[in-house]
Design an enzyme around this catalytic site. Structure first.
Site, mmCIF file in Angstrom:
data_model
loop_
_atom_site.group_PDB
_atom_site.id
_atom_site.type_symbol
_atom_site.label_atom_id
_atom_site.label_comp_id
_atom_site.label_asym_id
_atom_site.label_seq_id
_atom_site.Cartn_x
_atom_site.Cartn_y
_atom_site.Cartn_z
ATOM 1 N N GLY A 13 0.817 -1.251 0.122
ATOM 2 C CA GLY A 13 0.094 0.001 -0.011
ATOM 3 C C GLY A 13 0.706 1.299 0.051
ATOM 4 O O GLY A 13 1.615 1.656 -0.643
ATOM 5 N N ARG A 35 6.107 -8.454 7.673
ATOM 6 C CA ARG A 35 6.201 -10.073 6.677
ATOM 7 C C ARG A 35 7.677 -9.963 5.887
ATOM 8 O O ARG A 35 7.884 -9.083 5.112
ATOM 9 C CB ARG A 35 5.150 -9.872 5.600
ATOM 10 C CG ARG A 35 3.628 -10.208 6.018
ATOM 11 C CD ARG A 35 2.641 -9.695 5.115
ATOM 12 N NE ARG A 35 2.149 -8.259 4.876
ATOM 13 C CZ ARG A 35 1.417 -7.981 4.151
ATOM 14 N NH1 ARG A 35 0.618 -8.465 3.496
ATOM 15 N NH2 ARG A 35 1.310 -6.426 4.239
ATOM 16 N N ASP A 60 7.687 -6.064 14.427
ATOM 17 C CA ASP A 60 6.324 -5.794 14.808
ATOM 18 C C ASP A 60 6.235 -4.137 15.645
ATOM 19 O O ASP A 60 6.743 -4.297 16.574
ATOM 20 C CB ASP A 60 5.584 -6.648 15.392
ATOM 21 C CG ASP A 60 4.089 -6.595 15.747
ATOM 22 O OD1 ASP A 60 3.633 -5.501 16.104
ATOM 23 O OD2 ASP A 60 3.430 -7.584 15.886
ATOM 24 N N VAL A 61 5.812 -3.329 15.030
ATOM 25 C CA VAL A 61 5.740 -2.121 15.817
ATOM 26 C C VAL A 61 5.238 -2.189 17.263
ATOM 27 O O VAL A 61 5.305 -1.058 17.888
ATOM 28 C CB VAL A 61 5.127 -0.759 14.949
ATOM 29 C CG1 VAL A 61 5.937 -0.521 13.674
ATOM 30 C CG2 VAL A 61 3.829 -1.043 14.827
ATOM 31 N N TYR A 153 -11.080 2.498 15.618
ATOM 32 C CA TYR A 153 -10.227 2.933 14.715
ATOM 33 C C TYR A 153 -10.151 4.572 14.882
ATOM 34 O O TYR A 153 -9.052 5.007 14.510
ATOM 35 C CB TYR A 153 -10.681 2.342 13.428
ATOM 36 C CG TYR A 153 -9.604 2.867 12.404
ATOM 37 C CD1 TYR A 153 -8.302 2.585 12.233
ATOM 38 C CD2 TYR A 153 -9.959 3.879 11.115
ATOM 39 C CE1 TYR A 153 -7.314 3.025 11.151
ATOM 40 C CE2 TYR A 153 -9.206 4.122 10.277
ATOM 41 C CZ TYR A 153 -8.055 3.766 10.215
ATOM 42 O OH TYR A 153 -7.043 4.233 9.189
ATOM 43 N N LYS A 157 -6.512 7.017 15.160
ATOM 44 C CA LYS A 157 -6.485 8.012 14.458
ATOM 45 C C LYS A 157 -6.460 9.620 15.122
ATOM 46 O O LYS A 157 -5.688 10.327 14.713
ATOM 47 C CB LYS A 157 -7.026 7.867 12.788
ATOM 48 C CG LYS A 157 -6.440 6.783 12.300
ATOM 49 C CD LYS A 157 -4.772 6.672 12.046
ATOM 50 C CE LYS A 157 -4.651 5.523 11.252
ATOM 51 N NZ LYS A 157 -3.177 5.467 10.841
ATOM 52 N N THR A 188 -6.150 -0.149 -1.013
ATOM 53 C CA THR A 188 -4.876 -0.963 -0.829
ATOM 54 C C THR A 188 -5.111 -1.929 -0.206
ATOM 55 O O THR A 188 -6.351 -2.621 -0.519
ATOM 56 C CB THR A 188 -3.735 -0.131 0.203
ATOM 57 O OG1 THR A 188 -4.644 0.055 1.515
ATOM 58 C CG2 THR A 188 -3.517 1.326 -0.029
HETATM 59 P P1 NDP Z 1 -2.007 -1.863 3.818
HETATM 60 O O1 NDP Z 1 -2.680 -2.842 4.829
HETATM 61 O O2 NDP Z 1 -1.887 -2.146 2.520
HETATM 62 O O3 NDP Z 1 -0.639 -1.537 4.632
HETATM 63 C C1 NDP Z 1 -0.194 -1.659 6.085
HETATM 64 C C2 NDP Z 1 1.258 -1.649 6.236
HETATM 65 O O4 NDP Z 1 1.442 -1.419 7.624
HETATM 66 C C3 NDP Z 1 1.751 -2.887 5.883
HETATM 67 O O5 NDP Z 1 3.049 -2.677 5.234
HETATM 68 C C4 NDP Z 1 1.692 -3.632 7.127
HETATM 69 O O6 NDP Z 1 3.165 -4.543 7.106
HETATM 70 C C5 NDP Z 1 2.139 -2.604 8.183
HETATM 71 N N1 NDP Z 1 1.737 -3.101 9.629
HETATM 72 C C6 NDP Z 1 0.504 -3.350 10.015
HETATM 73 N N2 NDP Z 1 0.731 -3.643 11.252
HETATM 74 C C7 NDP Z 1 1.658 -3.668 11.772
HETATM 75 C C8 NDP Z 1 2.703 -4.125 12.782
HETATM 76 N N3 NDP Z 1 2.021 -4.381 13.957
HETATM 77 N N4 NDP Z 1 3.949 -3.990 12.633
HETATM 78 C C9 NDP Z 1 4.699 -3.323 11.859
HETATM 79 N N5 NDP Z 1 3.911 -3.091 10.622
HETATM 80 C C10 NDP Z 1 2.590 -3.235 10.413
HETATM 81 O O7 NDP Z 1 -2.740 -0.448 4.064
HETATM 82 P P2 NDP Z 1 -2.541 1.050 3.721
HETATM 83 O O8 NDP Z 1 -1.267 1.223 3.084
HETATM 84 O O9 NDP Z 1 -3.705 1.646 3.276
HETATM 85 O O10 NDP Z 1 -2.366 1.858 5.020
HETATM 86 C C11 NDP Z 1 -1.309 2.479 5.696
HETATM 87 C C12 NDP Z 1 -1.594 3.542 6.504
HETATM 88 O O11 NDP Z 1 -2.622 4.363 6.074
HETATM 89 C C13 NDP Z 1 -2.553 2.768 7.761
HETATM 90 O O12 NDP Z 1 -1.761 3.710 9.076
HETATM 91 C C14 NDP Z 1 -3.754 3.240 7.620
HETATM 92 O O13 NDP Z 1 -4.490 3.349 8.845
HETATM 93 C C15 NDP Z 1 -3.528 4.428 6.869
HETATM 94 N N6 NDP Z 1 -4.678 5.018 6.170
HETATM 95 C C16 NDP Z 1 -5.289 4.191 5.073
HETATM 96 C C17 NDP Z 1 -6.286 4.645 4.370
HETATM 97 C C18 NDP Z 1 -7.138 3.651 3.246
HETATM 98 O O14 NDP Z 1 -8.042 4.009 2.816
HETATM 99 N N7 NDP Z 1 -6.305 2.838 2.779
HETATM 100 C C19 NDP Z 1 -6.956 5.840 4.498
HETATM 101 C C20 NDP Z 1 -6.378 6.663 5.535
HETATM 102 C C21 NDP Z 1 -5.160 6.213 6.336
HETATM 103 P P3 NDP Z 1 3.323 -5.760 7.517
HETATM 104 O O15 NDP Z 1 1.740 -6.668 7.583
HETATM 105 O O16 NDP Z 1 4.142 -6.665 6.979
HETATM 106 O O17 NDP Z 1 3.617 -5.767 9.033
HETATM 107 C C1 8X3 Z 2 -9.054 4.855 6.306
HETATM 108 C C2 8X3 Z 2 -9.975 5.526 5.832
HETATM 109 O O1 8X3 Z 2 -12.548 5.916 6.288
HETATM 110 O O2 8X3 Z 2 -11.931 3.575 6.146
HETATM 111 O O3 8X3 Z 2 -8.334 5.397 7.547
HETATM 112 O O4 8X3 Z 2 -11.450 5.236 8.126
HETATM 113 S S1 8X3 Z 2 -11.580 5.085 6.500
#
Ligand code: NDP
Ligand code: 8X3
Length: 252
Positions: A13, A35, A60-61, A153, A157, A188
């Site tokens: 993503g 991963r 893992d964060v 959630y 945020k 994503t």
């Molecule tokens: P994805 O699921 O595609 O990516 C999420 C990423 O976060 C992955 O690389 C995953 O890696 C990593 N991650 C999740 N949990 C952990 C953990 N415990 N430790 C380390 N890494 C972690 O989603 P997005 O790219 O969409 O999300 C990225 C950010 O954007 C998030 O903070 C999400 O809340 C935010 N966001 C997303 C929106 C959307 O509509 N998609 C809108 C607004 C905000 P791995 O699994 O390998 O650990």
């Molecule tokens: C991701 C966007 O609208 O699903 O943060 O919360 S929403």
């Protein structure tokens, strides 16, 4: 050794596409995620396609000791981080508060809030020492508005939103920029994760309109990261054109 960006959650993503955009600009990259195999493949891809150095850190964060040990073990030249992209995060589940799953709540709060803090707590002192740096926190439109079935959630945020403001105040004397980016719907792996692999629910999220892509957000991040040194975008809300706020979508 040139500029360095550290991107959490670079395995898919927004984080993955941001890694590519920073690589195009010649940044050396620290990429993180849980991963391991994906992380290693992305490291290989970035090294092959761009003339940059890449280090992958597999943690893992949520695990504070792993975060600290992993980041502190970086060679000293890699600690000169110019950009920290706090992106790792997720939504788990979507239901009314009275049906919420404790494990989902823990996962969201531990990842989105505490994980972001753990990483920042290690890296900010390095920026402070050098009196330079830029922290970009990926918040969400959910951090600005609360919607039905999303209380926890949204709360996680909203915490990121506040942390960004607090970081900006505390880091202000040290020439450190803090940018809070709040995307609306981005297609994503986010919804597949939120709905635990339920493709019908995930697909429905993006039906009838054109959502944002990971590339769109990555390019926005690059815009914020490449402004002149005296200019800082503090807070930025970005949605698909068809999305007016957290809950209003124009679907065909
Ligand atoms: P994805 O699921 O595609 O990516 C999420 C990423 O976060 C992955 O690389 C995953 O890696 C990593 N991650 C999740 N949990 C952990 C953990 N415990 N430790 C380390 N890494 C972690 O989603 P997005 O790219 O969409 O999300 C990225 C950010 O954007 C998030 O903070 C999400 O809340 C935010 N966001 C997303 C929106 C959307 O509509 N998609 C809108 C607004 C905000 P791995 O699994 O390998 O650990
Ligand atoms: C991701 C966007 O609208 O699903 O943060 O919360 S929403």
């Amino acid at each position: 050794m040139g500029k360095i960006a550290c991107i959490t959650g670079a395995t898919s993503g927004i984080g993955y596409y941001s890694a590519i955009e920073f690589a195009k600009l010649g940044y050396n990259l620290i990429i993180t995620g849980r991963r391991k195999e994906r992380l290693e493949n992305i490291e290989k891809e970035l090294k092959e396609n761009y003339n940059i150095k890449v280090l992958s850190l597999n943690f893992d964060v949520r695990e504070r000791t792993s975060v600290e040990d992993s980041l502190n073990s970086l060679p000293s030249e890699w600690k000169e981080i110019d950009i920290l992209l706090n992106n790792a995060g997720l939504a788990a589940g979507k239901e009314p508060i009275f049906d919420g799953d404790y494990k989902d709540w823990d996962q969201m709060i531990d990842t989105n809030v505490k994980g972001l803090l753990y990483v920042s707590r290690v890296i900010i002192p390095w920026m402070k020492e050098r009196k330079q740096g830029h922290i970009i926190n990926i918040c969400s439109i959910a951090g600005k508005e609360v919607y039905k079935d999303g209380a926890v959630y949204c709360a996680s945020k909203a915490a990121v939103n506040s942390i960004s403001q607090g970081m900006r105040i505390d880091c202000n004397p040290f020439n450190i920029k803090v940018t809070n980016i709040c995307p609306g719907a981005v297609e994503t792996e986010f919804s597949m994760v939120r709905f635990k692999g339920d493709k019908t629910k995930s697909d429905a999220t993006y039906q009838g309109y054109t959502p944002l892509t990971g590339e769109d957000i990555a390019q926005t991040i690059i815009y914020c990261a490449t402004l002149p040194s005296h200019v800082c975008i503090n807070d930025l809300v970005i949605t698909p054109t068809a999305q007016a706020n957290a809950t209003t979508f124009h679907r065909e």
